[in-house]
Design an enzyme around this catalytic site. Structure first.
Site, PDB file in Angstrom:
ATOM      1  N   GLY A   9       1.156  -1.112   0.485  1.00 15.33           N
ATOM      2  CA  GLY A   9       0.380   0.123   0.243  1.00 15.33           C
ATOM      3  C   GLY A   9       0.816   1.040   0.370  1.00 15.33           C
ATOM      4  O   GLY A   9       0.981   1.789   0.896  1.00 15.33           O
ATOM      5  N   ALA A  10       2.047   1.320  -0.522  1.00 13.27           N
ATOM      6  CA  ALA A  10       3.173   2.421  -0.573  1.00 13.27           C
ATOM      7  C   ALA A  10       2.924   3.172  -1.265  1.00 13.27           C
ATOM      8  O   ALA A  10       3.796   4.328  -0.705  1.00 13.27           O
ATOM      9  CB  ALA A  10       4.411   1.567  -1.172  1.00 13.27           C
ATOM     10  N   ALA A  11       1.954   3.472  -1.973  1.00  7.97           N
ATOM     11  CA  ALA A  11       1.529   5.096  -2.311  1.00  7.97           C
ATOM     12  C   ALA A  11       0.330   5.362  -1.840  1.00  7.97           C
ATOM     13  O   ALA A  11       0.019   6.495  -2.299  1.00  7.97           O
ATOM     14  CB  ALA A  11       1.025   4.063  -4.272  1.00  7.97           C
ATOM     15  N   GLN A  13      -1.600   6.573   1.783  1.00  7.46           N
ATOM     16  CA  GLN A  13      -1.876   7.854   2.843  1.00  7.46           C
ATOM     17  C   GLN A  13      -1.185   7.330   4.765  1.00  7.46           C
ATOM     18  O   GLN A  13       0.429   8.260   4.650  1.00  7.46           O
ATOM     19  CB  GLN A  13      -2.867   8.540   2.625  1.00  7.46           C
ATOM     20  CG  GLN A  13      -3.824   7.729   3.638  1.00  7.46           C
ATOM     21  CD  GLN A  13      -5.206   8.687   4.234  1.00  7.46           C
ATOM     22  OE1 GLN A  13      -4.417  10.057   4.462  1.00  7.46           O
ATOM     23  NE2 GLN A  13      -6.479   8.352   4.838  1.00  7.46           N
ATOM     24  N   ILE A  14      -1.721   6.395   4.062  1.00  2.17           N
ATOM     25  CA  ILE A  14      -0.274   6.243   5.787  1.00  2.17           C
ATOM     26  C   ILE A  14       0.939   5.981   5.686  1.00  2.17           C
ATOM     27  O   ILE A  14       1.596   6.232   6.082  1.00  2.17           O
ATOM     28  CB  ILE A  14      -1.001   4.861   5.573  1.00  2.17           C
ATOM     29  CG1 ILE A  14      -2.374   4.626   6.742  1.00  2.17           C
ATOM     30  CG2 ILE A  14      -0.397   3.821   7.651  1.00  2.17           C
ATOM     31  CD1 ILE A  14      -3.167   3.945   7.550  1.00  2.17           C
ATOM     32  N   VAL A 127      -1.805  -4.170   8.811  1.00  2.00           N
ATOM     33  CA  VAL A 127      -2.904  -2.785   9.452  1.00  2.00           C
ATOM     34  C   VAL A 127      -3.509  -2.815   8.121  1.00  2.00           C
ATOM     35  O   VAL A 127      -4.432  -2.526   9.031  1.00  2.00           O
ATOM     36  CB  VAL A 127      -1.430  -1.743   8.913  1.00  2.00           C
ATOM     37  CG1 VAL A 127      -2.136  -0.414   8.843  1.00  2.00           C
ATOM     38  CG2 VAL A 127      -0.311  -2.141   9.728  1.00  2.00           C
ATOM     39  N   ASP A 157      -5.168   2.099  18.149  1.00  2.00           N
ATOM     40  CA  ASP A 157      -5.936   2.228  19.455  1.00  2.00           C
ATOM     41  C   ASP A 157      -5.372   2.353  20.703  1.00  2.00           C
ATOM     42  O   ASP A 157      -5.901   3.123  21.502  1.00  2.00           O
ATOM     43  CB  ASP A 157      -7.152   0.931  19.298  1.00  2.00           C
ATOM     44  CG  ASP A 157      -7.644   0.319  17.949  1.00  2.00           C
ATOM     45  OD1 ASP A 157      -7.804   1.650  17.577  1.00  2.00           O
ATOM     46  OD2 ASP A 157      -6.588  -0.637  17.329  1.00  2.00           O
ATOM     47  N   ARG A 160      -4.384   5.747  21.264  1.00  2.00           N
ATOM     48  CA  ARG A 160      -5.545   6.528  21.199  1.00  2.00           C
ATOM     49  C   ARG A 160      -5.882   6.429  22.797  1.00  2.00           C
ATOM     50  O   ARG A 160      -6.908   7.610  23.357  1.00  2.00           O
ATOM     51  CB  ARG A 160      -6.243   6.438  20.268  1.00  2.00           C
ATOM     52  CG  ARG A 160      -6.685   6.716  18.899  1.00  2.00           C
ATOM     53  CD  ARG A 160      -7.214   5.627  18.089  1.00  2.00           C
ATOM     54  NE  ARG A 160      -7.264   6.214  16.543  1.00  2.00           N
ATOM     55  CZ  ARG A 160      -8.106   5.461  16.122  1.00  2.00           C
ATOM     56  NH1 ARG A 160      -8.371   4.330  15.937  1.00  2.00           N
ATOM     57  NH2 ARG A 160      -7.575   5.818  14.158  1.00  2.00           N
ATOM     58  N   HIS A 185      -9.784  -4.510  15.747  1.00  2.00           N
ATOM     59  CA  HIS A 185      -9.253  -3.256  15.944  1.00  2.00           C
ATOM     60  C   HIS A 185     -10.836  -2.963  14.781  1.00  2.00           C
ATOM     61  O   HIS A 185     -10.770  -3.038  13.997  1.00  2.00           O
ATOM     62  CB  HIS A 185      -7.693  -3.052  14.835  1.00  2.00           C
ATOM     63  CG  HIS A 185      -8.952  -1.864  14.229  1.00  2.00           C
ATOM     64  ND1 HIS A 185      -8.637  -0.931  15.008  1.00  2.00           N
ATOM     65  CD2 HIS A 185      -8.659  -1.453  12.706  1.00  2.00           C
ATOM     66  CE1 HIS A 185      -8.332   0.153  14.387  1.00  2.00           C
ATOM     67  NE2 HIS A 185      -7.839   0.286  13.176  1.00  2.00           N
TER      68      HIS A 185
HETATM   69  P1  NAX Z   1      -5.008   4.037   1.316  1.00  2.00           P
HETATM   70  O1  NAX Z   1      -6.351   3.706   0.291  1.00  2.00           O
HETATM   71  O2  NAX Z   1      -4.553   5.902   1.341  1.00  2.00           O
HETATM   72  O3  NAX Z   1      -3.947   3.441   0.028  1.00  2.00           O
HETATM   73  C1  NAX Z   1      -3.897   2.231   0.239  1.00  2.00           C
HETATM   74  C2  NAX Z   1      -3.550   1.916  -0.652  1.00  2.00           C
HETATM   75  O4  NAX Z   1      -2.714   0.441  -0.287  1.00  2.00           O
HETATM   76  C3  NAX Z   1      -3.527   2.047  -2.063  1.00  2.00           C
HETATM   77  O5  NAX Z   1      -1.779   2.577  -2.797  1.00  2.00           O
HETATM   78  C4  NAX Z   1      -4.003   0.722  -2.725  1.00  2.00           C
HETATM   79  O6  NAX Z   1      -3.620   0.982  -4.631  1.00  2.00           O
HETATM   80  C5  NAX Z   1      -3.011  -0.041  -1.687  1.00  2.00           C
HETATM   81  N1  NAX Z   1      -3.417  -1.587  -2.078  1.00  2.00           N
HETATM   82  C6  NAX Z   1      -4.692  -1.830  -2.147  1.00  2.00           C
HETATM   83  N2  NAX Z   1      -4.730  -3.317  -2.645  1.00  2.00           N
HETATM   84  C7  NAX Z   1      -3.246  -3.391  -2.927  1.00  2.00           C
HETATM   85  C8  NAX Z   1      -2.063  -4.845  -2.377  1.00  2.00           C
HETATM   86  N3  NAX Z   1      -2.918  -5.716  -2.996  1.00  2.00           N
HETATM   87  N4  NAX Z   1      -1.336  -4.893  -2.787  1.00  2.00           N
HETATM   88  C9  NAX Z   1      -0.354  -3.592  -2.310  1.00  2.00           C
HETATM   89  N5  NAX Z   1      -0.696  -2.984  -2.284  1.00  2.00           N
HETATM   90  C10 NAX Z   1      -2.563  -2.323  -2.506  1.00  2.00           C
HETATM   91  O7  NAX Z   1      -5.541   4.440   2.317  1.00  2.00           O
HETATM   92  P2  NAX Z   1      -4.924   4.393   4.060  1.00  2.00           P
HETATM   93  O8  NAX Z   1      -5.173   5.354   4.475  1.00  2.00           O
HETATM   94  O9  NAX Z   1      -3.179   3.961   3.325  1.00  2.00           O
HETATM   95  O10 NAX Z   1      -4.857   2.831   4.259  1.00  2.00           O
HETATM   96  C11 NAX Z   1      -4.447   1.709   4.363  1.00  2.00           C
HETATM   97  C12 NAX Z   1      -5.085   0.521   5.575  1.00  2.00           C
HETATM   98  O11 NAX Z   1      -4.657   1.205   6.508  1.00  2.00           O
HETATM   99  C13 NAX Z   1      -6.696   0.504   5.472  1.00  2.00           C
HETATM  100  O12 NAX Z   1      -6.842  -0.804   4.723  1.00  2.00           O
HETATM  101  C14 NAX Z   1      -7.081   0.793   6.560  1.00  2.00           C
HETATM  102  O13 NAX Z   1      -8.271   1.090   6.644  1.00  2.00           O
HETATM  103  C15 NAX Z   1      -6.172   0.431   7.215  1.00  2.00           C
HETATM  104  N6  NAX Z   1      -6.315   1.383   8.548  1.00  2.00           N
HETATM  105  C16 NAX Z   1      -5.778   0.414   9.486  1.00  2.00           C
HETATM  106  C17 NAX Z   1      -5.721   1.498  11.189  1.00  2.00           C
HETATM  107  C18 NAX Z   1      -5.580  -0.508  12.001  1.00  2.00           C
HETATM  108  O14 NAX Z   1      -5.149   0.464  13.030  1.00  2.00           O
HETATM  109  N7  NAX Z   1      -5.242  -1.610  12.337  1.00  2.00           N
HETATM  110  C19 NAX Z   1      -5.480   2.363  11.646  1.00  2.00           C
HETATM  111  C20 NAX Z   1      -5.374   2.906  10.470  1.00  2.00           C
HETATM  112  C21 NAX Z   1      -6.502   2.513   8.591  1.00  2.00           C
HETATM  113  O15 NAX Z   1      -7.776   3.393   9.106  1.00  2.00           O
END
Ligand code: NAX
Length: 331
Positions: A9-11, A13-14, A127, A157, A160, A185
């Site tokens: 998910g390197a592109a 926002q996290i 994550v 969490d 927080r 979570h």
């Molecule tokens: P973004 O949508 O900004 O980024 C996710 C990235 O993952 C995108 O660039 C997308 O193209 C990529 N992606 C999708 N499928 C993929 C695959 N098969 N292989 C590699 N990359 C892939 O989301 P972001 O805000 O960065 O959040 C990422 C994830 O973290 C989400 O699922 C979100 O729900 C989860 N979270 C989990 C948290 C936790 O505490 N466990 C908290 C923060 C966040 O909500």
């Protein structure tokens, strides 16, 4: 020797916050060289190229190499640490089970690739949501890697919860210890301050005494932490990213470097059926101590009827998620 660290998910926002912290030494130390392998899906390769350029432009002394790819083999080969952030987001009109199904497929594939290409000592933190069940699927699909090497993130969490208690007691967050997140979570998680300690005027006191507001600890404290993700989305129109990245760094740093003697942390790990009445075979968030790269569940904490009920509700949700996800990956 450089450590090979994969971020998926390197592109996204996290990752945008996470990559900078990892590459400047917040996780493995300021003198430990790292090689980053960045995985995302093919349509995101252009964006990822921009992230790579920015990492290069940071001129970070410990960042030895950056590899950007949409190929799991290239991303996972010989890695020491996997931060599995990428996942299928929930789209409008999507049912929970559709989301589970789409992610089960992703984490089945990534689990198999970890099994084939990563070091057997790889440490994995999931994550991407639903994080606990995704971690369980990856674990199941990587039988040659010890189950203990898989975890999911509940540190955000915990952070927080810590911050809420610190605010209530007017102390810095460093003065709050032994806060626990139990279970999933998700909004069924149980943030538990009953065993927490607050350092006030140089003395450790029970959080319940320091807070001195039982109704808050059993009410608003819990719901604020459970719903904090949604509150951030409502305010920012985007989900938590900076704080999620910080929590991932905390999680992996403590896993590698260990926890303080007088504290513990929460992480989603495999349940063995012998801890706190949690059914066997779930990735459930427990209080753990970390030492020498290994986690141990803190045992012997008293669980009253209030806590029991909450711990069971979140376990039940995880059992349902697991059963649905396992049915999907059997296809
Ligand atoms: P973004 O949508 O900004 O980024 C996710 C990235 O993952 C995108 O660039 C997308 O193209 C990529 N992606 C999708 N499928 C993929 C695959 N098969 N292989 C590699 N990359 C892939 O989301 P972001 O805000 O960065 O959040 C990422 C994830 O973290 C989400 O699922 C979100 O729900 C989860 N979270 C989990 C948290 C936790 O505490 N466990 C908290 C923060 C966040 O909500």
């Amino acid at each position: 020797m450089a450590l090979r660290v994969c971020v998926t998910g390197a592109a996204g926002q996290i990752a945008y916050s996470l990559l900078y912290s990892v590459a400047k030494g917040d996780v493995f130390g300021k003198d430990q060289p790292v090689i980053l392998t960045l995985l995302d899906i093919p349509p995101m390769m252009g964006v990822l190229e921009g992230v790579v350029m920015e990492l290069q432009d940071c001129a970070l002394p410990i960042l030895q190499e950056v590899i950007a790819t949409s190929d799991e083999r290239e991303a996972f080969t010989d890695i020491d640490v996997a931060m599995l952030v990428g996942a299928m987001p929930r789209r409008e009109g999507m049912e929970r089970k559709d989301l589970l199904k789409a992610n089960a497929k992703i984490f089945k594939s990534q689990g198999k690739s970890l099994d084939q290409y990563a070091k057997k000592t790889v440490k994995v933190v999931v994550v991407g949501n639903p994080a606990n069940t995704n971690a369980l699927i990856a674990m199941k699909c990587a039988p040659s890697i010890p189950k203990e090497n898989f975890s999911c993130l509940t540190r955000l969490d915990q952070n927080r919860a810590k911050s809420q208690i610190a605010g209530k007691c007017s102390v810095p967050t460093s003065a709050v210890k032994k806060v626990t997140i139990w279970g999933n979570h998700s909004s069924t998680q149980f943030p538990d301050a009953m065993h927490a300690v607050v350092v006030k005027d140089g003395k450790d006191i029970q959080a319940s005494e320091a807070v001195n507001d039982d109704a808050w600890l059993k009410g608003d404290f819990i719901t604020t932490v459970q719903k904090r993700g949604a509150a951030v989305i409502a305010a920012r129109k985007l989900s938590s990213a900076m704080s999620a990245a910080k929590a991932i760094c905390d999680h992996v740093r403590d896993w590698v470097q260990g926890t303080a003697d007088d504290d513990w942390v929460s992480m989603g790990v495999i349940s063995d059926g012998n801890s706190y009445g949690v059914p066997e075979g779930l990735v459930y968030s427990f209080p753990v101590k970390l030492s020498g790269g290994k986690w141990t569940i803190v045992d012997g904490l008293a669980v009253d009827a209030f806590a029991r009920e909450k711990m069971d509700v979140t376990a039940k949700e995880l059992v349902e998620e697991r059963d649905a996800a396992f049915a999907f990956i059997a296809d």
